[in-house]
Design a protein around this motif. Structure first.
Motif, PDB file in Angstrom:
ATOM      1  N   LEU A  44       0.969  -1.108   0.180  1.00 43.88           N
ATOM      2  CA  LEU A  44      -0.031   0.341  -0.432  1.00 43.88           C
ATOM      3  C   LEU A  44       0.779   1.079  -0.122  1.00 43.88           C
ATOM      4  CD1 LEU A  44      -3.206  -1.175   2.737  1.00 43.88           C
ATOM      5  CD2 LEU A  44      -2.849  -1.252   0.692  1.00 43.88           C
ATOM      6  N   MET A  45       0.504   2.544  -0.029  1.00 42.26           N
ATOM      7  CA  MET A  45       1.004   3.129  -0.225  1.00 42.26           C
ATOM      8  C   MET A  45       1.014   4.078   1.122  1.00 42.26           C
ATOM      9  SD  MET A  45      -0.669   6.299  -3.276  1.00 42.26           S
ATOM     10  CE  MET A  45      -3.007   5.611  -2.275  1.00 42.26           C
ATOM     11  N   LYS A  46       2.183   4.583   1.297  1.00 46.55           N
ATOM     12  CA  LYS A  46       2.540   5.711   3.036  1.00 46.55           C
ATOM     13  C   LYS A  46       1.624   6.266   3.450  1.00 46.55           C
ATOM     14  CE  LYS A  46       7.920   4.520   3.325  1.00 46.55           C
ATOM     15  NZ  LYS A  46       8.798   5.184   3.307  1.00 46.55           N
ATOM     16  N   PRO A  47       1.344   6.508   3.988  1.00 42.42           N
ATOM     17  CA  PRO A  47      -0.162   7.810   4.549  1.00 42.42           C
ATOM     18  C   PRO A  47       0.148   9.096   4.492  1.00 42.42           C
ATOM     19  CG  PRO A  47       0.334   6.334   6.807  1.00 42.42           C
ATOM     20  CD  PRO A  47       1.642   5.381   5.746  1.00 42.42           C
ATOM     21  N   MET A  88      -0.195   8.307  -7.975  1.00 43.31           N
ATOM     22  CA  MET A  88      -0.033   7.915  -6.836  1.00 43.31           C
ATOM     23  C   MET A  88      -0.414   6.423  -6.831  1.00 43.31           C
ATOM     24  SD  MET A  88      -3.515   8.497  -5.277  1.00 43.31           S
ATOM     25  CE  MET A  88      -5.734   8.341  -5.221  1.00 43.31           C
ATOM     26  N   ARG A  89       1.220   6.310  -6.199  1.00 45.07           N
ATOM     27  CA  ARG A  89       1.205   4.474  -7.100  1.00 45.07           C
ATOM     28  C   ARG A  89       0.883   3.814  -5.614  1.00 45.07           C
ATOM     29  NH1 ARG A  89       6.545   1.900  -6.747  1.00 45.07           N
ATOM     30  NH2 ARG A  89       6.833   0.837  -8.199  1.00 45.07           N
ATOM     31  N   GLN A 120      -7.604   2.050  -1.222  1.00 42.45           N
ATOM     32  CA  GLN A 120      -7.184   3.251  -0.296  1.00 42.45           C
ATOM     33  C   GLN A 120      -6.487   4.002  -1.694  1.00 42.45           C
ATOM     34  OE1 GLN A 120      -3.082   2.002  -0.294  1.00 42.45           O
ATOM     35  NE2 GLN A 120      -2.415   4.181   1.845  1.00 42.45           N
ATOM     36  N   GLN A 121      -6.732   4.147  -2.582  1.00 44.12           N
ATOM     37  CA  GLN A 121      -6.529   4.665  -3.650  1.00 44.12           C
ATOM     38  C   GLN A 121      -7.849   5.384  -3.881  1.00 44.12           C
ATOM     39  OE1 GLN A 121      -4.561   5.700  -6.454  1.00 44.12           O
ATOM     40  NE2 GLN A 121      -2.501   3.893  -6.126  1.00 44.12           N
ATOM     41  N   PRO A 133      -2.676   1.406  -9.269  1.00 44.88           N
ATOM     42  CA  PRO A 133      -1.924   0.164  -8.609  1.00 44.88           C
ATOM     43  C   PRO A 133      -0.763  -0.929  -9.408  1.00 44.88           C
ATOM     44  CG  PRO A 133      -4.656   0.421  -9.307  1.00 44.88           C
ATOM     45  CD  PRO A 133      -4.315   0.951  -9.745  1.00 44.88           C
ATOM     46  N   GLU A 134       0.075  -0.497  -9.427  1.00 49.96           N
ATOM     47  CA  GLU A 134       0.299  -1.679 -10.425  1.00 49.96           C
ATOM     48  C   GLU A 134       0.879  -2.553  -9.947  1.00 49.96           C
ATOM     49  OE1 GLU A 134       5.757  -1.406 -11.444  1.00 49.96           O
ATOM     50  OE2 GLU A 134       4.961   0.113 -10.772  1.00 49.96           O
TER      51      GLU A 134
END
Length: 296
Positions: free
Chosen positions: A116-119, A140-141, A158-159, A177-178
């Protein structure tokens, strides 16, 4: 949202250049450009060299809005200048290229088959700055490393959560979302991913749109339902570690999918090249990526 920019991104012919390498990937990007780690002592020096590389790409006659419809910038690039003009203004006013901003702060540790992405606790402040700078949208990745239904559902949720925050500021979110290209269950992960994206798109209010940036699918035209979805402005593809030649060949088979390449865009460029050599190489690259993007 700038109407002329929205129209260009929604229906313009061409592709989106990803010029958004961040702290972790900058040394590798500079090395590929022929600048070794001994060329800088501090992070400031490193980012100055990276800015010079990006400015050289943007200023090249090969780089223009006829083939490059958008460019994704690193935060420092957004804050920088080219020839005394803020980079987002230079892109749009001088080149006809729509500016986007990479907003994520990198990846959290792997869990449940995904990263996931960091906050992003300061995201509102960054988005306000982006709006003031004339940025059109964001990127955002996050990463998918396995066909994990629960992990992929959390990743996409989350995205879209951040996507709603971005939309509220009047910006266009590129949701990325790769799917890692080397995993054995890539096609299965893409099936779960497509279903989760469709679920989340259905929850968006009527009239709202997002963009998607996805790994080129294992099955040709697998993302067509997303490309055709009324709540999707555009679907772009990342090169994801494929060579430029392979990425272009795969991309060309997918109707309506356009490129948003980073490493594959700068492949073959070097600090040691004369401007004539550099511009000729970039012209060849941009032509090839453009051709693959409009082939479908």
């Amino acid at each position: 949202m700038n109407t002329a920019q929205a129209q260009k991104i929604a229906s313009g012919k061409g592709f989106i250049a990803a010029l958004d390498q961040s702290g972790g990937s900058t040394p590798k990007a500079l090395e590929g450009y022929g600048i070794g780690k001994d060329a800088w002592k501090t992070d400031e020096d490193m980012f100055a060299l990276m800015h010079a590389m990006r400015a050289r790409i943007i200023k090249s006659p090969a780089f223009n809005g006829e083939r490059v419809i958008g460019a994704i910038l690193f935060e420092r690039t957004m804050d920088g200048d080219i020839d005394g003009k803020p980079v987002p203004d230079f892109l749009w006013q001088n080149k006809g290229v729509v500016p986007f901003l990479k907003i994520d702060k990198g990846l959290a540790d792997a869990a449940d088959g995904v990263r996931l992405m960091k906050p992003m606790p300061d995201l509102d402040k960054l988005l306000d700055r982006a709006v003031a700078k004339g940025i059109f949208g964001t990127k955002m990745r996050s990463v998918i490393d396995a066909a994990s239904p629960s992990g992929i559902a959390a990743n996409v949720a989350q995205q879209f959560d951040y996507g709603r925050q971005i939309l509220a500021k009047g910006l266009m979110p590129i949701i990325e979302p790769e799917v890692t290209i080397s995993i054995a269950d890539k096609a299965e992960a893409e099936k779960i991913l497509r279903d989760e994206i469709l679920k989340n798109l259905d929850k968006l209010p009527a009239g709202q749109q997002v963009m998607l940036k996805l790994t080129i699918p294992s099955e040709v035209n697998f993302f067509k339902p997303l490309i055709d979805h009324p709540k999707v402005m555009r679907v772009v593809a990342l090169s994801g570690g494929y060579s430029r030649e392979d990425a272009n060949a795969m991309l060309a088979k997918n109707t309506g999918l356009i490129a948003s390449f980073s490493r594959a865009l700068s492949e073959g460029l070097s600090a040691q090249q004369s401007d004539a050599q550099f511009n000729a190489e970039l012209e060849k690259t941009i032509n090839a990526i453009y051709d693959a993007s409009v082939a479908g």
